[in-house]
Design a protein around this motif. Structure first.
Motif, mmCIF file in Angstrom:
data_model
loop_
_atom_site.group_PDB
_atom_site.id
_atom_site.type_symbol
_atom_site.label_atom_id
_atom_site.label_comp_id
_atom_site.label_asym_id
_atom_site.label_seq_id
_atom_site.Cartn_x
_atom_site.Cartn_y
_atom_site.Cartn_z
ATOM 1 N N GLY A 91 0.834 -1.202 0.000
ATOM 2 C CA GLY A 91 0.000 0.000 0.000
ATOM 3 C C GLY A 91 0.864 1.245 0.000
ATOM 4 N N TYR A 92 0.224 2.396 -0.167
ATOM 5 C CA TYR A 92 0.986 3.641 -0.313
ATOM 6 C C TYR A 92 0.761 4.569 0.872
ATOM 7 C CZ TYR A 92 1.305 2.108 -5.157
ATOM 8 O OH TYR A 92 1.549 1.383 -6.284
ATOM 9 N N GLU A 93 1.805 5.326 1.195
ATOM 10 C CA GLU A 93 1.693 6.371 2.215
ATOM 11 C C GLU A 93 1.019 7.589 1.598
ATOM 12 O OE1 GLU A 93 2.620 6.116 5.309
ATOM 13 O OE2 GLU A 93 3.799 4.251 5.211
ATOM 14 N N ILE A 94 0.100 8.184 2.344
ATOM 15 C CA ILE A 94 -0.593 9.386 1.851
ATOM 16 C C ILE A 94 -0.277 10.546 2.794
ATOM 17 C CG2 ILE A 94 -2.917 10.414 1.550
ATOM 18 C CD1 ILE A 94 -2.290 8.419 -0.604
ATOM 19 N N PRO A 95 0.432 11.556 2.310
ATOM 20 C CA PRO A 95 0.730 12.702 3.184
ATOM 21 C C PRO A 95 -0.509 13.578 3.416
ATOM 22 C CG PRO A 95 2.097 12.704 1.183
ATOM 23 C CD PRO A 95 1.023 11.705 0.979
ATOM 24 N N VAL A 96 -0.462 14.393 4.462
ATOM 25 C CA VAL A 96 -1.536 15.357 4.727
ATOM 26 C C VAL A 96 -1.720 16.244 3.506
ATOM 27 C CG1 VAL A 96 -2.300 17.228 6.253
ATOM 28 C CG2 VAL A 96 -0.742 15.491 7.117
ATOM 29 N N GLY A 97 -2.937 16.572 3.193
ATOM 30 C CA GLY A 97 -3.211 17.536 2.119
ATOM 31 C C GLY A 97 -3.245 16.907 0.733
ATOM 32 N N THR A 98 -3.224 15.566 0.660
ATOM 33 C CA THR A 98 -3.270 14.927 -0.660
ATOM 34 C C THR A 98 -4.696 14.970 -1.219
ATOM 35 O OG1 THR A 98 -1.540 13.401 0.049
ATOM 36 C CG2 THR A 98 -2.784 12.781 -1.919
ATOM 37 N N ASP A 99 -4.812 15.384 -2.460
ATOM 38 C CA ASP A 99 -6.128 15.391 -3.117
ATOM 39 C C ASP A 99 -6.360 14.042 -3.771
ATOM 40 O OD1 ASP A 99 -7.246 18.000 -2.678
ATOM 41 O OD2 ASP A 99 -5.567 18.787 -3.849
ATOM 42 N N ILE A 100 -7.533 13.486 -3.525
ATOM 43 C CA ILE A 100 -7.829 12.138 -4.018
ATOM 44 C C ILE A 100 -9.121 12.149 -4.839
ATOM 45 C CG2 ILE A 100 -8.427 9.771 -3.296
ATOM 46 C CD1 ILE A 100 -6.632 10.129 -0.920
ATOM 47 N N PHE A 101 -9.081 11.477 -5.988
ATOM 48 C CA PHE A 101 -10.307 11.195 -6.737
ATOM 49 C C PHE A 101 -10.598 9.706 -6.578
ATOM 50 C CE2 PHE A 101 -9.170 14.432 -10.357
ATOM 51 C CZ PHE A 101 -9.618 15.479 -9.569
ATOM 52 N N ILE A 102 -11.732 9.369 -5.997
ATOM 53 C CA ILE A 102 -12.153 7.968 -6.070
ATOM 54 C C ILE A 102 -12.983 7.875 -7.344
ATOM 55 C CG2 ILE A 102 -13.520 6.132 -4.994
ATOM 56 C CD1 ILE A 102 -12.896 7.444 -2.302
ATOM 57 N N SER A 103 -12.453 7.184 -8.339
ATOM 58 C CA SER A 103 -13.177 7.137 -9.599
ATOM 59 C C SER A 103 -14.236 6.034 -9.544
ATOM 60 C CB SER A 103 -12.237 6.891 -10.783
ATOM 61 O OG SER A 103 -13.044 6.684 -11.931
ATOM 62 N N VAL A 104 -15.450 6.437 -9.259
ATOM 63 C CA VAL A 104 -16.544 5.470 -9.198
ATOM 64 C C VAL A 104 -16.777 4.902 -10.603
ATOM 65 C CG1 VAL A 104 -18.952 5.147 -8.515
ATOM 66 C CG2 VAL A 104 -17.533 6.783 -7.295
ATOM 67 N N TYR A 105 -16.571 5.743 -11.591
ATOM 68 C CA TYR A 105 -16.708 5.298 -12.986
ATOM 69 C C TYR A 105 -15.759 4.124 -13.256
ATOM 70 C CZ TYR A 105 -16.886 5.578 -18.096
ATOM 71 O OH TYR A 105 -17.026 5.280 -19.436
ATOM 72 N N ASN A 106 -14.486 4.269 -12.845
ATOM 73 C CA ASN A 106 -13.517 3.186 -13.061
ATOM 74 C C ASN A 106 -13.897 1.934 -12.293
ATOM 75 O OD1 ASN A 106 -12.102 4.996 -14.553
ATOM 76 N ND2 ASN A 106 -10.289 5.063 -13.246
ATOM 77 N N LEU A 107 -14.274 2.153 -11.044
ATOM 78 C CA LEU A 107 -14.624 1.021 -10.181
ATOM 79 C C LEU A 107 -15.811 0.256 -10.769
ATOM 80 C CD1 LEU A 107 -13.788 -0.151 -7.491
ATOM 81 C CD2 LEU A 107 -15.198 1.564 -6.359
ATOM 82 N N HIS A 108 -16.797 1.002 -11.241
ATOM 83 C CA HIS A 108 -18.007 0.381 -11.783
ATOM 84 C C HIS A 108 -17.750 -0.320 -13.120
ATOM 85 C CE1 HIS A 108 -21.212 2.822 -9.369
ATOM 86 N NE2 HIS A 108 -20.398 2.144 -8.606
ATOM 87 N N ARG A 109 -16.651 0.035 -13.780
ATOM 88 C CA ARG A 109 -16.340 -0.627 -15.052
ATOM 89 C C ARG A 109 -15.024 -1.400 -14.946
ATOM 90 N NH1 ARG A 109 -18.824 2.064 -20.058
ATOM 91 N NH2 ARG A 109 -20.467 3.403 -19.238
ATOM 92 N N SER A 110 -14.647 -1.730 -13.710
ATOM 93 C CA SER A 110 -13.373 -2.419 -13.522
ATOM 94 C C SER A 110 -13.474 -3.883 -13.953
ATOM 95 C CB SER A 110 -12.975 -2.361 -12.041
ATOM 96 O OG SER A 110 -11.936 -3.273 -11.803
ATOM 97 N N PRO A 111 -12.569 -4.329 -14.823
ATOM 98 C CA PRO A 111 -12.584 -5.739 -15.216
ATOM 99 C C PRO A 111 -12.238 -6.660 -14.044
ATOM 100 C CG PRO A 111 -10.717 -4.570 -16.204
ATOM 101 C CD PRO A 111 -11.540 -3.545 -15.504
ATOM 102 N N TYR A 112 -11.669 -6.095 -12.955
ATOM 103 C CA TYR A 112 -11.341 -6.932 -11.795
ATOM 104 C C TYR A 112 -12.596 -7.292 -10.996
ATOM 105 C CZ TYR A 112 -6.730 -5.115 -12.903
ATOM 106 O OH TYR A 112 -5.586 -4.779 -13.561
#
Ligand code: HEM
Length: 526
Positions: free
Chosen positions: A390-411
């Motif tokens: 997993g990755y370290e996330i510093p304070v102030g990191t902007d994150i996009f949770i791409s629901v579009y990607n998740l909903h079309r994820s081949p995984y």
């Protein structure tokens, strides 16, 4: 970020502005701080040539489920994995706030639930969420039905007129029709206000659309120039926005005053047992004002109403738009839906229509991205793309949770880009994906619609965790009723080819020039 075709000059100006802006930005994330995360280098043109979420999908397939997207000195972490989304939205939810989204929405929604800071959110969520109780939703079904009937009557009249001239079909922009329908419903359901937008235009309706338009502009424009005080008064579109806001706020203030003048203070439990079937005003505003001990200043109440007006309007209209878009390309599924409607009319469960609604939300999630900013440092779970730690996330990191990607994820999905409402009936085990519990309807017994619990965060149409949508059941029932009533009476075809329906995105995915359809009366209505 909105991306759509624009004229070359406009494009050049925007690109220059963007390039300048990105050099000035102070909220920098250096590459090293996000460790060994794969990097997608975005060209500024990616922001304009097509909707950003398309590029995010291509980069997801190329770089994996968590990657860093760098635009000049600015970076975002893009997440397309269920386990990581579950961590951010539920397990470690209070380490994140709404970041960029709150910056954009605050001038419109103030301290409403979506942009609210944590303290305000905690107080208001506790007051608002109980308002969406079972009897309230039952009362809403009447509103959904009555309002949908108005739209249907309008289409009927247009068809009758056409019939007189020998025609059998009418051409309509169904996206605009759904938008009006959803506005009428949200007005009545949230503050008992009759917009009547299916039949007419009014200054308040125009102001609502103007405000939505501006919210979209802000979500797509990189430099928040509207924060500079005098800009509000010298930039014409900002002046118009201030005027629109005033029109809506005056309207909401009047409704709040009226509700307070007729207040009947009582306990939450009693409010939830009210005889909703005979209530003249079943709105959420009535509930919020009458709740004992929930004294709240008018400003906060207005922010709450404005938030729900904006959150509940375009989103639902978009679900209906894309459901029809998908069905029109799959006539056999449209027939299957119509058969179900004919057989369950009056009683029984519209199971297939519900699955169509959620499948439309899977393929066209509203909004396509959830936005967060880390308030503390964090560590994201690993287990994807060969990354175990997993990755370290510093304070102030902007994150996009791409629901579009998740909903079309081949995984997570078989044939992810296909319209297949039946998929939600199939359990899915999770041997291959570390930390993901698979898709299992028994995890949420009694749920009428598949949700994030059943799918263990691979299906997030309403987000998840503490900041999940409060209006999810409202919206799902509304969409089911409206879609069923439309399909019961009409066959729908696209006017042009599916490819000619261009997508644009702001807060929601919508069409560039409307969803133009041909409507024909069904020949065998039972
Ligand atoms: C939050 C989607 C309809 C009110 C959200 C979120 C999503 C969402 C994804 C989470 C945002 C995040 O985590 O950043 C939708 C969709 C709808 C819909 C797809 C229609 C199909 C509604 C309706 C209402 C509503 C009808 C109100 C009547 C809200 C509010 C929040 C919210 C107040 C903020 C909740 C919080 O932070 O506590 N919505 N929504 N939404 N939604 Fe909805």
């Amino acid at each position: 970020f909105r991306c759509q075709s624009t004229s070359t000059d406009e494009l050049k100006t925007k690109r220059n502005l963007l390039d300048n802006a990105s050099n000035l930005l102070t909220n920098l994330l250096s590459g090293g701080r996000l460790g060994a995360m794969p990097v997608a280098e975005g060209a500024v043109s990616d922001l304009f040539d097509r909707p950003l979420f398309f590029s995010l999908y291509d980069w997801f397939l190329e770089h994996g489920a968590v990657y860093k997207l760098a635009f000049g000195p600015k970076a975002f972490v893009v997440v397309s994995d269920a386990v990581v989304a579950r961590h951010i939205l539920r397990e470690n939810a209070f380490s994140y706030d709404k970041g960029v989204l709150a910056d954009i929405l605050e001038p419109i929604m103030g301290k409403g639930l979506i942009p609210a800071d944590l303290d305000t959110w905690k107080l208001r969520r506790r007051v608002i969420a109980p308002g969406f109780h079972a009897l309230y939703l039952e009362a809403m079904v009447k509103i959904f039905t009555n309002c949908s009937r108005r739209s249907i009557s309008k289409f009927d009249e247009l068809l009758e007129r056409e019939n007189l001239q020998g025609g059998k079909t009418i051409e309509l922009d169904l996206e605009a029709e759904f938008s009006n329908l959803a506005l009428d419903i949200i007005g009545l359901g949230v503050f008992n206000y009759e917009f009547g937008s299916v039949m007419k235009e009014s200054p308040v309706i125009k102001a609502v659309y103007g405000t939505l338009f501006e919210a979209e502009h802000r979500s797509t424009f990189y430099i928040p120039y509207w924060k500079v005080p005098f800009m509000r008064w010298i930039v014409p579109r900002q002046r118009k926005f201030q005027n629109d806001l005033k029109v809506i706020n005056d309207c909401l203030d009047g409704l709040i005053k009226n509700a307070k003048d007729t207040r009947q203070e009582t306990d939450v439990e009693k409010l939830q047992q009210r005889d909703y079937s005979n209530l003249k005003d079943a709105s959420l505003l009535r509930f919020l004002v009458d709740m004992r001990g929930a004294d709240v200043d008018d400003r906060q109440l207005r922010d709450d109403l404005m938030t729900m007006l904006i959150a509940g309007h375009e989103t639902t209209a978009a679900v209906l738009t894309w459901a029809v878009f998908l069905l029109a390309q799959n006539p056999s599924k449209m027939r299957k839906a119509q058969k179900e409607i004919d057989s369950v009319l009056g009683e029984g469960e519209p199971t297939y229509i519900r699955l169509i609604v959620v499948e439309a939300l899977r393929l066209y999630p509203q909004p396509p991205l959830l936005i967060r900013r880390s308030l503390k440092s964090d560590k994201l779970p690993g287990g994807y793309n060969g990354n175990e730690d997993g990755y370290e996330i510093p304070v102030g990191t902007d994150i996009f949770i791409s629901v579009y990607n998740l909903h079309r994820s081949p995984y997570f999905w078989d044939c992810p880009n296909e319209f297949e409402p039946e998929r939600f009936l199939v359990e899915k085990k999770s041997e291959d994906i570390e930390g993901w519990d698979g898709f299992d309807p028994s995890r949420s017994p009694g749920a009428l619609y598949p949700n994030e619990i059943i799918s263990d965060f691979s299906f997030l149409p309403f987000g998840g965790g503490p900041r999940k949508c409060v209006g999810d059941q409202f919206a799902l029932m509304e969409s089911t009723v409206a879609l069923a009533m439309l399909l019961q009476k009409f066959d729908v075809e696209l006017k042009g080819s599916p490819e000619s329906v261009e997508l644009v995105t702001g807060a929601t995915i919508h069409t560039k020039n409307g969803l133009w359809c041909k409507l024909r009366k069904r020949s065998h209505v039972h």
